[in-house]
Design a protein around this motif. Structure first.
Motif, PDB file in Angstrom:
ATOM      1  N   SER A 259       0.828  -1.206   0.000  1.00 25.97           N
ATOM      2  CA  SER A 259       0.000   0.000   0.000  1.00 25.97           C
ATOM      3  C   SER A 259       0.864   1.259   0.000  1.00 25.97           C
ATOM      4  O   SER A 259       1.975   1.270   0.536  1.00 25.97           O
ATOM      5  CB  SER A 259      -0.924   0.013   1.221  1.00 25.97           C
ATOM      6  N   GLN A 260       0.345   2.284  -0.615  1.00 23.79           N
ATOM      7  CA  GLN A 260       0.992   3.601  -0.604  1.00 23.79           C
ATOM      8  C   GLN A 260      -0.096   4.660  -0.563  1.00 23.79           C
ATOM      9  O   GLN A 260      -1.007   4.678  -1.391  1.00 23.79           O
ATOM     10  CB  GLN A 260       1.872   3.810  -1.835  1.00 23.79           C
ATOM     11  N   LEU A 261      -0.013   5.533   0.422  1.00 23.94           N
ATOM     12  CA  LEU A 261      -0.949   6.644   0.563  1.00 23.94           C
ATOM     13  C   LEU A 261      -0.151   7.942   0.535  1.00 23.94           C
ATOM     14  O   LEU A 261       0.801   8.106   1.298  1.00 23.94           O
ATOM     15  CB  LEU A 261      -1.713   6.538   1.887  1.00 23.94           C
ATOM     16  N   MET A 262      -0.531   8.838  -0.354  1.00 24.10           N
ATOM     17  CA  MET A 262       0.141  10.126  -0.438  1.00 24.10           C
ATOM     18  C   MET A 262      -0.792  11.196   0.135  1.00 24.10           C
ATOM     19  O   MET A 262      -1.968  11.268  -0.244  1.00 24.10           O
ATOM     20  CB  MET A 262       0.502  10.441  -1.886  1.00 24.10           C
ATOM     21  N   VAL A 263      -0.273  11.995   1.057  1.00 24.42           N
ATOM     22  CA  VAL A 263      -1.068  13.037   1.706  1.00 24.42           C
ATOM     23  C   VAL A 263      -0.406  14.380   1.440  1.00 24.42           C
ATOM     24  O   VAL A 263       0.731  14.624   1.857  1.00 24.42           O
ATOM     25  CB  VAL A 263      -1.181  12.810   3.229  1.00 24.42           C
ATOM     26  N   VAL A 264      -1.117  15.231   0.723  1.00 29.56           N
ATOM     27  CA  VAL A 264      -0.640  16.584   0.446  1.00 29.56           C
ATOM     28  C   VAL A 264      -1.279  17.511   1.473  1.00 29.56           C
ATOM     29  O   VAL A 264      -2.504  17.603   1.564  1.00 29.56           O
ATOM     30  CB  VAL A 264      -1.016  17.029  -0.983  1.00 29.56           C
ATOM     31  N   ASN A 265      -0.450  18.177   2.271  1.00 27.46           N
ATOM     32  CA  ASN A 265      -0.931  19.014   3.371  1.00 27.46           C
ATOM     33  C   ASN A 265      -0.743  20.487   3.070  1.00 27.46           C
ATOM     34  O   ASN A 265       0.304  20.900   2.555  1.00 27.46           O
ATOM     35  CB  ASN A 265      -0.164  18.693   4.659  1.00 27.46           C
ATOM     36  N   CYS A 266      -1.745  21.268   3.424  1.00 27.59           N
ATOM     37  CA  CYS A 266      -1.662  22.722   3.297  1.00 27.59           C
ATOM     38  C   CYS A 266      -1.952  23.350   4.655  1.00 27.59           C
ATOM     39  O   CYS A 266      -3.010  23.093   5.259  1.00 27.59           O
ATOM     40  CB  CYS A 266      -2.669  23.216   2.260  1.00 27.59           C
ATOM     41  N   TYR A 267      -1.021  24.166   5.141  1.00 27.32           N
ATOM     42  CA  TYR A 267      -1.171  24.875   6.413  1.00 27.32           C
ATOM     43  C   TYR A 267      -1.129  26.384   6.126  1.00 27.32           C
ATOM     44  O   TYR A 267      -0.043  26.971   6.055  1.00 27.32           O
ATOM     45  CB  TYR A 267      -0.053  24.504   7.383  1.00 27.32           C
ATOM     46  N   MET A 345       2.634  34.040   9.410  1.00 26.27           N
ATOM     47  CA  MET A 345       3.230  34.770   8.283  1.00 26.27           C
ATOM     48  C   MET A 345       3.225  34.004   6.967  1.00 26.27           C
ATOM     49  O   MET A 345       2.974  34.573   5.901  1.00 26.27           O
ATOM     50  CB  MET A 345       4.684  35.150   8.634  1.00 26.27           C
ATOM     51  N   LYS A 346       3.505  32.705   7.017  1.00 29.92           N
ATOM     52  CA  LYS A 346       3.711  31.953   5.772  1.00 29.92           C
ATOM     53  C   LYS A 346       2.874  30.684   5.726  1.00 29.92           C
ATOM     54  O   LYS A 346       2.711  29.997   6.734  1.00 29.92           O
ATOM     55  CB  LYS A 346       5.184  31.565   5.633  1.00 29.92           C
ATOM     56  N   ALA A 347       2.384  30.390   4.539  1.00 29.35           N
ATOM     57  CA  ALA A 347       1.749  29.096   4.313  1.00 29.35           C
ATOM     58  C   ALA A 347       2.828  28.027   4.233  1.00 29.35           C
ATOM     59  O   ALA A 347       3.981  28.301   3.886  1.00 29.35           O
ATOM     60  CB  ALA A 347       0.936  29.124   3.029  1.00 29.35           C
ATOM     61  N   ARG A 348       2.467  26.793   4.570  1.00 27.84           N
ATOM     62  CA  ARG A 348       3.408  25.682   4.508  1.00 27.84           C
ATOM     63  C   ARG A 348       2.761  24.528   3.743  1.00 27.84           C
ATOM     64  O   ARG A 348       1.592  24.220   3.937  1.00 27.84           O
ATOM     65  CB  ARG A 348       3.786  25.224   5.919  1.00 27.84           C
ATOM     66  N   ILE A 349       3.542  23.916   2.852  1.00 26.42           N
ATOM     67  CA  ILE A 349       3.095  22.766   2.075  1.00 26.42           C
ATOM     68  C   ILE A 349       4.010  21.588   2.366  1.00 26.42           C
ATOM     69  O   ILE A 349       5.236  21.739   2.425  1.00 26.42           O
ATOM     70  CB  ILE A 349       3.116  23.057   0.560  1.00 26.42           C
ATOM     71  N   SER A 350       3.429  20.404   2.566  1.00 28.49           N
ATOM     72  CA  SER A 350       4.237  19.195   2.703  1.00 28.49           C
ATOM     73  C   SER A 350       3.529  18.055   1.988  1.00 28.49           C
ATOM     74  O   SER A 350       2.312  18.087   1.787  1.00 28.49           O
ATOM     75  CB  SER A 350       4.474  18.838   4.177  1.00 28.49           C
ATOM     76  N   VAL A 351       4.315  17.058   1.602  1.00 33.19           N
ATOM     77  CA  VAL A 351       3.768  15.872   0.935  1.00 33.19           C
ATOM     78  C   VAL A 351       4.311  14.650   1.659  1.00 33.19           C
ATOM     79  O   VAL A 351       5.524  14.410   1.672  1.00 33.19           O
ATOM     80  CB  VAL A 351       4.158  15.811  -0.550  1.00 33.19           C
ATOM     81  N   ALA A 352       3.419  13.894   2.291  1.00 32.11           N
ATOM     82  CA  ALA A 352       3.812  12.687   3.017  1.00 32.11           C
ATOM     83  C   ALA A 352       3.431  11.465   2.193  1.00 32.11           C
ATOM     84  O   ALA A 352       2.301  11.353   1.711  1.00 32.11           O
ATOM     85  CB  ALA A 352       3.129  12.634   4.375  1.00 32.11           C
ATOM     86  N   SER A 353       4.378  10.551   2.036  1.00 34.29           N
ATOM     87  CA  SER A 353       4.129   9.292   1.326  1.00 34.29           C
ATOM     88  C   SER A 353       4.277   8.158   2.327  1.00 34.29           C
ATOM     89  O   SER A 353       5.376   7.885   2.814  1.00 34.29           O
ATOM     90  CB  SER A 353       5.124   9.137   0.167  1.00 34.29           C
ATOM     91  N   LEU A 354       3.144   7.519   2.665  1.00 37.34           N
ATOM     92  CA  LEU A 354       3.125   6.464   3.688  1.00 37.34           C
ATOM     93  C   LEU A 354       3.059   5.096   3.028  1.00 37.34           C
ATOM     94  O   LEU A 354       2.207   4.854   2.165  1.00 37.34           O
ATOM     95  CB  LEU A 354       1.918   6.646   4.612  1.00 37.34           C
ATOM     96  N   HIS A 355       3.954   4.207   3.456  1.00 37.61           N
ATOM     97  CA  HIS A 355       4.109   2.911   2.801  1.00 37.61           C
ATOM     98  C   HIS A 355       3.962   1.757   3.784  1.00 37.61           C
ATOM     99  O   HIS A 355       4.428   1.821   4.918  1.00 37.61           O
ATOM    100  CB  HIS A 355       5.499   2.812   2.155  1.00 37.61           C
ATOM    101  N   SER A 356       3.341   0.672   3.315  1.00 40.38           N
ATOM    102  CA  SER A 356       3.242  -0.543   4.109  1.00 40.38           C
ATOM    103  C   SER A 356       3.035  -1.737   3.181  1.00 40.38           C
ATOM    104  O   SER A 356       3.200  -1.634   1.965  1.00 40.38           O
ATOM    105  CB  SER A 356       2.104  -0.442   5.122  1.00 40.38           C
ATOM    106  N   LEU A 357       2.656  -2.864   3.773  1.00 39.46           N
ATOM    107  CA  LEU A 357       2.343  -4.062   3.008  1.00 39.46           C
ATOM    108  C   LEU A 357       0.936  -3.951   2.438  1.00 39.46           C
ATOM    109  O   LEU A 357       0.191  -3.031   2.785  1.00 39.46           O
ATOM    110  CB  LEU A 357       2.457  -5.287   3.910  1.00 39.46           C
ATOM    111  N   PRO A 358       0.532  -4.865   1.570  1.00 41.06           N
ATOM    112  CA  PRO A 358      -0.847  -4.835   1.048  1.00 41.06           C
ATOM    113  C   PRO A 358      -1.865  -4.867   2.180  1.00 41.06           C
ATOM    114  O   PRO A 358      -1.622  -5.424   3.247  1.00 41.06           O
ATOM    115  CB  PRO A 358      -0.925  -6.108   0.190  1.00 41.06           C
ATOM    116  N   PHE A 359      -3.018  -4.250   1.942  1.00 41.98           N
ATOM    117  CA  PHE A 359      -4.035  -4.109   2.974  1.00 41.98           C
ATOM    118  C   PHE A 359      -4.518  -5.450   3.524  1.00 41.98           C
ATOM    119  O   PHE A 359      -4.961  -5.532   4.662  1.00 41.98           O
ATOM    120  CB  PHE A 359      -5.234  -3.328   2.427  1.00 41.98           C
ATOM    121  N   MET A 360      -4.459  -6.499   2.728  1.00 44.41           N
ATOM    122  CA  MET A 360      -5.027  -7.790   3.182  1.00 44.41           C
ATOM    123  C   MET A 360      -4.063  -8.588   4.050  1.00 44.41           C
ATOM    124  O   MET A 360      -4.371  -9.685   4.477  1.00 44.41           O
ATOM    125  CB  MET A 360      -5.470  -8.635   1.972  1.00 44.41           C
TER     126      MET A 360
END
Length: 407
Positions: A259-267, A345-360
């Protein structure tokens, strides 16, 4: 006052609450763009949970005071990791980082700077879209291939966090890509390229992680497929025949299909950053998280009983141990609490890529890391259990991992 007036007052109050909740559901980018000068009450944390407080936090038995010094995480040089002459030394550094910090900075990782820059730039452009365009991807379904939302878990959070996010399932890419945003027009192409690059990097890192634990060459002990009772009986028969079933699969092959989940964050900028957080203290589900962040500080980790801000290194990845790796390592490697500060003062952007084994697949401690001196410390877990847990309550700190502990 008549009963009819009472009913009208109640209805008006309920409508006002619904209106407020709807406003918050639109996210903090929407609030910031509306020109607010104070943080709405829904985002104000209890005093003991606010950043920079000095009160003793009994829930996790630490002093939550923030260190005045930034933290320079251990640095792992990817090019040296790939050199046979330097690999043993780098593996030792990797082991120390995962044990003592639960985090490290990865430099010289080999992903082209153009891929990195494009991902950050297209992420910024996504959050600059009109709210109506972003809202097309709102969903409460945690299994949805794409989800746009706000806070940490907007359906369960008692206090909202100063964050908007876009979550993208990334595997298999051919299946999920048609569901990803079509605006900006180049989003799918740039995000898919980035996802593929980070997946390849994860596979190489995970091979090094397994090696650093001293279990090189193991097969099929990192995972266990969920089975029916009949399949369990068949597995037992196979175990009696020289464990043929346990030698059929290679662990790295399973990660390739993982599995791979990508989370794009905006602060966005926050008018009163001392009253709220971008993300509450939490640990990550999975084996490893690869975090790409801009130059704006915000990430803090819990280190030596204090919250310490991580210094960004341009073009690098912050890599952290997830709950699955702590379970697999039988507690040797630590999934560490971290949180995100915001600023005015500033916006912040980050991209987290979370990895594991298959969901099953279920995760359990490696048998090679269990002996009389180190008894098994965790129950097995799976993705379904995790979804059930976070869907039923407000996630806090490392509570899910705590439910997996045996000792």
């Amino acid at each position: 006052m008549t009963k009819i007036d009472d009913v009208h007052d109640v209805e008006k109050a309920e409508n006002d609450i619904s209106s407020q909740l709807l406003k918050y559901q639109k996210g903090v980018k929407h609030l910031y763009e509306s020109g607010i000068t104070k943080v709405p009450h829904r985002y104000i944390l209890p005093v003991e949970e606010r950043p920079n407080n000095t009160r003793y936090d009994e829930a996790i038995n630490i002093n939550s005071k923030v260190s005045e010094d930034n933290l320079k995480l251990p640095i792992i040089d990817f090019t040296e990791l790939m050199q046979s002459s330097k690999r043993p030394q780098v593996l030792k550094s990797l082991e120390n980082a995962c044990q003592q910090y639960g985090f490290f900075q990865l430099v010289n990782h080999g992903i082209p700077s153009e891929v990195i820059d494009n991902m950050m730039e297209v992420s910024t452009r996504f959050f600059e879209l009109p709210f109506g365009e972003r809202a097309k991807y709102m969903s409460s379904d945690m299994k949805s291939p794409v989800r746009y939302g706000t806070s940490f878990n907007q359906s369960k959070d008692k206090v909202f966090c100063w964050r908007d996010f876009l979550k993208l399932m990334c595997h298999p890419i051919s299946d999920v890509l048609p569901h990803w945003p079509t605006s900006p027009v180049d989003f799918r192409n740039l995000a898919a390229t980035y996802a593929n690059e980070t997946k390849s990097l994860f596979l190489i890192l995970m091979e090094a992680i397994v090696e650093s634990l001293g279990i090189v060459g193991t097969t099929n002990e990192l995972y266990k497929k969920k089975t029916t009772e009949q399949e369990k009986e068949n597995d037992n028969d196979n175990d009696n025949n020289n464990n043929r079933n346990n030698n059929d699969h290679n662990i790295m092959e399973k990660f390739q299909d993982g599995s791979q989940l990508m989370v794009v964050n905006c602060y966005p900028p926050c008018p009163q950053p001392d009253l709220t957080l971008g993300m509450p203290p939490h640990s990550d589900y999975g084996f490893l998280t690869l975090l790409l962040q801009d130059e704006v500080e915000g990430l803090q980790i819990q280190f030596q009983d204090k919250w310490v801000t991580v210094e960004p290194i341009p073009g690098s990845f912050v890599v952290n141990v997830g709950d699955h790796l702590e379970i697999f390592s039988n507690g040797k490697y630590k999934s560490v609490l971290h949180r995100v500060l915001v600023n005015s003062m500033k916006a912040r952007i980050s991209v987290a890529s979370l990895h594991s084994l298959p969901f099953m697949y279920t995760i359990s401690p490696s048998p090679k890391l269990i002996d009389e001196a180190n008894p098994r410390r965790y129950k097995e877990t799976d993705f379904a259990s995790f979804l059930e847990y976070i869907s039923s309550r407000e996630p806090k700190r490392k509570n899910f991992l705590e439910t997996r502990k045996l000792t």
